[in-house]
Design a protein around this motif. Structure first.
Motif, PDB file in Angstrom:
ATOM      1  N   GLN A   1       3.158 -31.334 -17.627  1.00 53.46           N
ATOM      2  CA  GLN A   1       2.411 -31.687 -18.848  1.00 53.46           C
ATOM      3  C   GLN A   1       1.794 -33.084 -18.748  1.00 53.46           C
ATOM      4  O   GLN A   1       1.737 -33.835 -19.723  1.00 53.46           O
ATOM      5  CB  GLN A   1       3.324 -31.585 -20.084  1.00 53.46           C
ATOM      6  N   LEU A   2       1.322 -33.405 -17.557  1.00 54.76           N
ATOM      7  CA  LEU A   2       0.700 -34.707 -17.315  1.00 54.76           C
ATOM      8  C   LEU A   2      -0.762 -34.589 -16.887  1.00 54.76           C
ATOM      9  O   LEU A   2      -1.433 -35.604 -16.740  1.00 54.76           O
ATOM     10  CB  LEU A   2       1.480 -35.444 -16.213  1.00 54.76           C
ATOM     11  N   HIS A   3      -1.227 -33.383 -16.704  1.00 55.81           N
ATOM     12  CA  HIS A   3      -2.545 -33.201 -16.097  1.00 55.81           C
ATOM     13  C   HIS A   3      -3.677 -33.739 -16.951  1.00 55.81           C
ATOM     14  O   HIS A   3      -4.627 -34.333 -16.443  1.00 55.81           O
ATOM     15  CB  HIS A   3      -2.775 -31.709 -15.810  1.00 55.81           C
ATOM     16  N   SER A   4      -3.610 -33.575 -18.261  1.00 55.33           N
ATOM     17  CA  SER A   4      -4.749 -33.906 -19.121  1.00 55.33           C
ATOM     18  C   SER A   4      -5.058 -35.392 -19.173  1.00 55.33           C
ATOM     19  O   SER A   4      -6.176 -35.787 -19.502  1.00 55.33           O
ATOM     20  CB  SER A   4      -4.502 -33.383 -20.543  1.00 55.33           C
ATOM     21  N   ARG A   5      -4.085 -36.243 -18.825  1.00 55.00           N
ATOM     22  CA  ARG A   5      -4.343 -37.685 -18.900  1.00 55.00           C
ATOM     23  C   ARG A   5      -4.162 -38.407 -17.574  1.00 55.00           C
ATOM     24  O   ARG A   5      -4.213 -39.636 -17.532  1.00 55.00           O
ATOM     25  CB  ARG A   5      -3.463 -38.334 -19.970  1.00 55.00           C
ATOM     26  N   THR A   6      -3.958 -37.682 -16.508  1.00 56.80           N
ATOM     27  CA  THR A   6      -3.763 -38.296 -15.197  1.00 56.80           C
ATOM     28  C   THR A   6      -5.002 -38.133 -14.341  1.00 56.80           C
ATOM     29  O   THR A   6      -5.566 -37.046 -14.257  1.00 56.80           O
ATOM     30  CB  THR A   6      -2.564 -37.671 -14.462  1.00 56.80           C
ATOM     31  N   GLU A   7      -5.427 -39.226 -13.722  1.00 62.23           N
ATOM     32  CA  GLU A   7      -6.557 -39.199 -12.800  1.00 62.23           C
ATOM     33  C   GLU A   7      -6.027 -39.091 -11.373  1.00 62.23           C
ATOM     34  O   GLU A   7      -5.190 -39.893 -10.959  1.00 62.23           O
ATOM     35  CB  GLU A   7      -7.402 -40.470 -12.934  1.00 62.23           C
ATOM     36  N   ILE A   8      -6.518 -38.091 -10.655  1.00 62.77           N
ATOM     37  CA  ILE A   8      -6.182 -37.957  -9.238  1.00 62.77           C
ATOM     38  C   ILE A   8      -7.341 -38.516  -8.423  1.00 62.77           C
ATOM     39  O   ILE A   8      -8.485 -38.085  -8.585  1.00 62.77           O
ATOM     40  CB  ILE A   8      -5.954 -36.485  -8.849  1.00 62.77           C
ATOM     41  N   PHE A   9      -7.060 -39.478  -7.576  1.00 62.04           N
ATOM     42  CA  PHE A   9      -8.051 -40.018  -6.651  1.00 62.04           C
ATOM     43  C   PHE A   9      -7.685 -39.529  -5.254  1.00 62.04           C
ATOM     44  O   PHE A   9      -6.648 -39.907  -4.713  1.00 62.04           O
ATOM     45  CB  PHE A   9      -8.074 -41.542  -6.720  1.00 62.04           C
ATOM     46  N   ALA A  10      -8.526 -38.693  -4.699  1.00 66.09           N
ATOM     47  CA  ALA A  10      -8.290 -38.118  -3.380  1.00 66.09           C
ATOM     48  C   ALA A  10      -9.334 -38.688  -2.426  1.00 66.09           C
ATOM     49  O   ALA A  10     -10.533 -38.465  -2.611  1.00 66.09           O
ATOM     50  CB  ALA A  10      -8.371 -36.599  -3.423  1.00 66.09           C
ATOM     51  N   SER A  11      -8.892 -39.432  -1.429  1.00 63.52           N
ATOM     52  CA  SER A  11      -9.835 -40.068  -0.513  1.00 63.52           C
ATOM     53  C   SER A  11      -9.747 -39.438   0.868  1.00 63.52           C
ATOM     54  O   SER A  11      -8.676 -39.049   1.330  1.00 63.52           O
ATOM     55  CB  SER A  11      -9.570 -41.576  -0.424  1.00 63.52           C
ATOM     56  N   VAL A  12     -10.914 -39.331   1.500  1.00 63.49           N
ATOM     57  CA  VAL A  12     -11.018 -38.838   2.875  1.00 63.49           C
ATOM     58  C   VAL A  12     -11.912 -39.806   3.640  1.00 63.49           C
ATOM     59  O   VAL A  12     -12.740 -40.505   3.057  1.00 63.49           O
ATOM     60  CB  VAL A  12     -11.593 -37.408   2.926  1.00 63.49           C
TER      61      VAL A  12
ATOM     62  N   ARG B   1     -11.363 -30.636 -12.409  1.00 67.27           N
ATOM     63  CA  ARG B   1     -12.094 -31.762 -13.011  1.00 67.27           C
ATOM     64  C   ARG B   1     -11.308 -33.064 -13.001  1.00 67.27           C
ATOM     65  O   ARG B   1     -11.910 -34.139 -13.127  1.00 67.27           O
ATOM     66  CB  ARG B   1     -12.513 -31.400 -14.440  1.00 67.27           C
ATOM     67  N   ARG B   2     -10.012 -33.020 -12.893  1.00 68.26           N
ATOM     68  CA  ARG B   2      -9.214 -34.243 -12.893  1.00 68.26           C
ATOM     69  C   ARG B   2      -9.087 -34.862 -11.505  1.00 68.26           C
ATOM     70  O   ARG B   2      -8.429 -35.887 -11.337  1.00 68.26           O
ATOM     71  CB  ARG B   2      -7.806 -33.960 -13.451  1.00 68.26           C
TER      72      ARG B   2
END
Length: 283
Positions: free
Chosen positions: A136-147, A201-202
């Motif tokens: 229940q953390l998805h709606s306010r958590t930003e995932i930054f995925a770097s390559v 989208r997150r």
């Protein structure tokens, strides 16, 4: 044929091949801007040999000639030297550990940020998105995925996997502690499946080079467990310092192996899941 080519590779004198590898890595830096010189040489050599066999080449010098004169060959080699793509929930231990850590690590922050540093492709990021939803953390958590490479960044833009693999991935998900109906997290079109748009989208994708770039944000959780084994000692310390500069106090860092007591930053971290290499920053 493969055995003949492998034999040809083995016939090159070790000191000659070492020089060839050094020249190739310098060429990759000068031509493409990617610096693999600080990587563990054994890992680099193994992947170069794989690329040579794939192309029917007997020497590293022959591979360098292709890389310098054929941009597509250079792009392919950069991808081969990078982190291998992950499959959904392919690391059950990591999934179970994240289930335990995400809540305590992220709930205190208004807008928590997670960095998947040198992310192993879309499916690693999708795994994290599902775990965040279930906590229940998805709606306010930003995932930054770097390559690191443009090619890897392009691949995640239109990512998907064969729908026939859903059963295999669900088995992975169950081993990682999942209890929901796994297929509900995906949309299926024909024979392809992809994570639901609301979950995708997150995830913020970016090209970022751990070897050369500076700290880009402050994060409550940083995970880098797949790239670090390829880094030599000096490069590893450089990247650990980068993570330290990017991690909020009391944030969590997930690594490939335990920090040694004599490592420069070890005193700033407290192990929270021994023997696994998960740490809380305490200073």
């Amino acid at each position: 044929m493969v055995e003949l080519l492998q034999g040809a590779v083995n016939q090159v004198a070790p000191e000659t091949e070492e020089l060839e590898i050094a020249l190739l890595l310098e060429a990759l830096l000068q031509r493409y801007g990617f610096d693999f010189r600080g990587f563990e040489r054994a890992a680099v050599r193994r992947r170069l040999h794989g690329a040579m066999r794939q192309r029917g080449l007997a020497t590293v010098s022959a591979l360098q000639e292709r890389v310098l004169h054929q941009p597509q060959a250079g792009t392919a080699l950069l991808r081969a030297l990078g982190v291998a793509p992950a499959a959904m929930f392919d690391d059950a231990d990591e999934a179970r550990q994240l289930r335990a850590l995400l809540g305590p690590c992220l709930r205190a922050s208004a807008v928590p940020k997670v960095w998947l540093a040198e992310c192993a492709g879309a499916e690693q990021a999708w795994t994290l998105a599902i775990l965040l939803l279930e906590q229940q953390l998805h709606s306010r958590t930003e995932i930054f995925a770097s390559v690191a490479s443009e090619q890897a960044l392009a691949e995640v833009g239109d990512a998907g996997f064969p729908a026939a693999r859903l059963a295999e991935y669900e088995a992975n998900y169950r081993r990682g502690g999942g209890k929901a109906r796994f297929a509900d997290y995906f949309e299926v079109s024909g024979e392809r499946a992809a994570l639901l748009p609301a979950l995708r989208r997150r995830i913020n994708w970016a090209q970022y080079n751990l070897v050369t770039d500076a700290s880009c944000n402050e994060f409550q959780l940083i995970v880098c467990r797949r790239a670090l084994p390829d880094y030599g000692p000096l490069l590893r310390q450089r990247v650990l310092q980068l993570f330290h500069d990017s991690l909020a106090r009391f944030g969590v860092l997930g690594l490939d192996r335990a920090l040694r007591d004599d490592e420069p930053l070890a005193a700033n971290y407290q192990a929270i899941a021994p023997p696994q290499a998960w740490y809380k920053r305490i200073a």
